[in-house]
Design a protein around this motif. Structure first.
Motif, PDB file in Angstrom:
ATOM      1  N   LEU A 106       0.858  -1.191   0.000  1.00  0.00           N
ATOM      2  CA  LEU A 106       0.000   0.000   0.000  1.00  0.00           C
ATOM      3  C   LEU A 106       0.894   1.240   0.000  1.00  0.00           C
ATOM      4  O   LEU A 106       1.904   1.280   0.704  1.00  0.00           O
ATOM      5  N   LYS A 107       0.536   2.255  -0.796  1.00  0.00           N
ATOM      6  CA  LYS A 107       1.308   3.499  -0.835  1.00  0.00           C
ATOM      7  C   LYS A 107       0.611   4.494   0.096  1.00  0.00           C
ATOM      8  O   LYS A 107      -0.545   4.866  -0.163  1.00  0.00           O
ATOM      9  N   VAL A 108       1.304   4.865   1.155  1.00  0.00           N
ATOM     10  CA  VAL A 108       0.643   5.659   2.197  1.00  0.00           C
ATOM     11  C   VAL A 108       1.286   7.028   2.373  1.00  0.00           C
ATOM     12  O   VAL A 108       2.501   7.143   2.489  1.00  0.00           O
ATOM     13  N   MET A 109       0.442   8.058   2.401  1.00  0.00           N
ATOM     14  CA  MET A 109       0.961   9.393   2.702  1.00  0.00           C
ATOM     15  C   MET A 109       0.074  10.055   3.755  1.00  0.00           C
ATOM     16  O   MET A 109      -1.147  10.024   3.672  1.00  0.00           O
ATOM     17  N   SER A 110       0.754  10.606   4.751  1.00  0.00           N
ATOM     18  CA  SER A 110       0.031  11.254   5.842  1.00  0.00           C
ATOM     19  C   SER A 110       0.863  12.425   6.342  1.00  0.00           C
ATOM     20  O   SER A 110       2.094  12.369   6.345  1.00  0.00           O
ATOM     21  N   ILE A 111       0.180  13.449   6.790  1.00  0.00           N
ATOM     22  CA  ILE A 111       0.867  14.605   7.360  1.00  0.00           C
ATOM     23  C   ILE A 111       1.616  14.172   8.631  1.00  0.00           C
ATOM     24  O   ILE A 111       2.594  14.789   9.037  1.00  0.00           O
TER      25      ILE A 111
END
Ligand SMILES: Nc1ncnc2c1ncn2[C@@H]1O[C@H](COP(=O)(O)OP(=O)(O)OP(=O)(O)O)[C@@H](O)[C@H]1O
Ligand SMILES: [Mg+2]
Length: 296
Positions: A106-111
């Motif tokens: 899974l490609k995950v981006m979060s602040i």
């Protein structure tokens, strides 16, 4: 104020608007390679929006889709924690910031990846919105089949503004609980989606009854079933309900989606139905949006 001062102020404003436009164009260009974008929203906080997001992502990845998750919940970013990715570092390069690789690729981006631990997000107003726009514009997603976006809870200005930065969605999933199934909340969620030109994929009722892990009996903690009725009354699809299941909380603590860690649990079984309905929706949408000449 002199005429020159006024002109300078106007120029500065124009420059700022131009920069904003460029960032939004950049954001849309980076997201243009993603086949389907789905936003997950809720009428209020704590109803299981992030749980639904990560498990939907895991389920689609299990089916072989290339999936990304954008945690756009700036005040309570919880996607990294739910996937055991807290504290991971984001790689950056000339095209921007690369999402972190999670379970099932899974490609995950979060602040959350950019915030020092235990520092609350206290940005305010325009400063915050500018930072979010920049953050979103920098993400290098690459080719994805599906991007799931966990928006901040509620249907107020904040989720609305963030959603307005994003390109057109394929649809929105509304997560709700039996206790908050007043028509006002569902109507607010529908109005929210309409204001953003987002079609509604459907409603998921979370924490709908408790299934005893020992005897399998279902106990209605809150009165369940209202989600289905409310969806019908509002003319939107009902995607299914998810029971209260202790494995959901335990897996969240472990940083593992229950769809991976407990595929045989009551929650996973119930959720399979939701996943199936979302997949059907996406397939139908693909067929309907195909150019006339490609239709058979
Ligand atoms: N079906 C369920 N059974 C048991 N626990 C659940 C279930 N769904 C969610 N939870 C638990 O409830 C809590 C809230 O869930 P979650 O963080 O997904 O909600 P949220 O809507 O994203 O909240 P927020 O508004 O804070 O972003 C979490 O601790 C989660 O593990
Ligand atoms: Mg959340």
């Amino acid at each position: 104020m002199s005429t020159t001062d006024q002109e300078n102020q106007l120029d500065a404003k124009k420059q700022k608007l131009l920069e904003q436009r460029q960032q939004i164009d950049q954001l849309h260009a980076k997201m243009s390679k993603i086949k389907h974008k789905i936003a997950v929203i809720s009428g209020k906080g704590g109803v299981g929006k992030s749980t639904v997001t990560v498990n939907l992502a895991a389920a689609f990845a299990q089916k072989g889709y290339k999936v990304g998750i954008l945690d756009a919940d700036i005040h309570g970013p919880s996607v990294p924690r739910l996937l055991g990715l807290s504290g991971k570092e984001v790689k950056t390069g000339p095209p921007g910031a690369f999402p972190v690789n999670g379970p099932l690729d899974l490609k995950v981006m979060s602040i959350d990846f950019f915030l020092p631990e235990s520092v609350p997000t206290i940005w305010r107003g325009p400063l915050k919105m500018g930072a979010i726009r920049q953050f979103l514009a920098e993400i290098v997603w690459g080719d994805l089949d599906i991007l799931l976006i966990d928006l901040p809870p509620g249907t107020g200005d904040e989720p609305l503004t963030i959603a307005q930065f994003l390109p057109e969605m394929d649809g929105v999933i509304v997560v709700t609980m039996p206790t908050e199934l007043s028509s006002t909340i569902v109507k607010k969620a529908i109005t929210f989606a309409l204001r953003l030109n987002m079609p509604i994929i459907g409603v998921v009722e979370n924490m709908s009854g408790f299934i005893c892990p020992h005897c399998g009996t279902k106990t209605e903690i809150f009165q369940s079933g209202g989600g289905k009725k409310m969806a019908e009354e509002s003319g939107v699809a009902f995607l299914g309900s998810l029971p209260i299941d202790p494995t959901v909380g335990a897996d969240a603590q472990q940083g593992k989606p229950f769809m991976i860690a407990h595929a045989e649990s009551a929650a996973a079984k119930a959720f399979t139905d939701v996943v199936q309905k979302v997949e059907t929706y996406l397939k139908q949408r693909e067929q309907n949006t195909k150019p006339e000449t490609n239709r058979t």
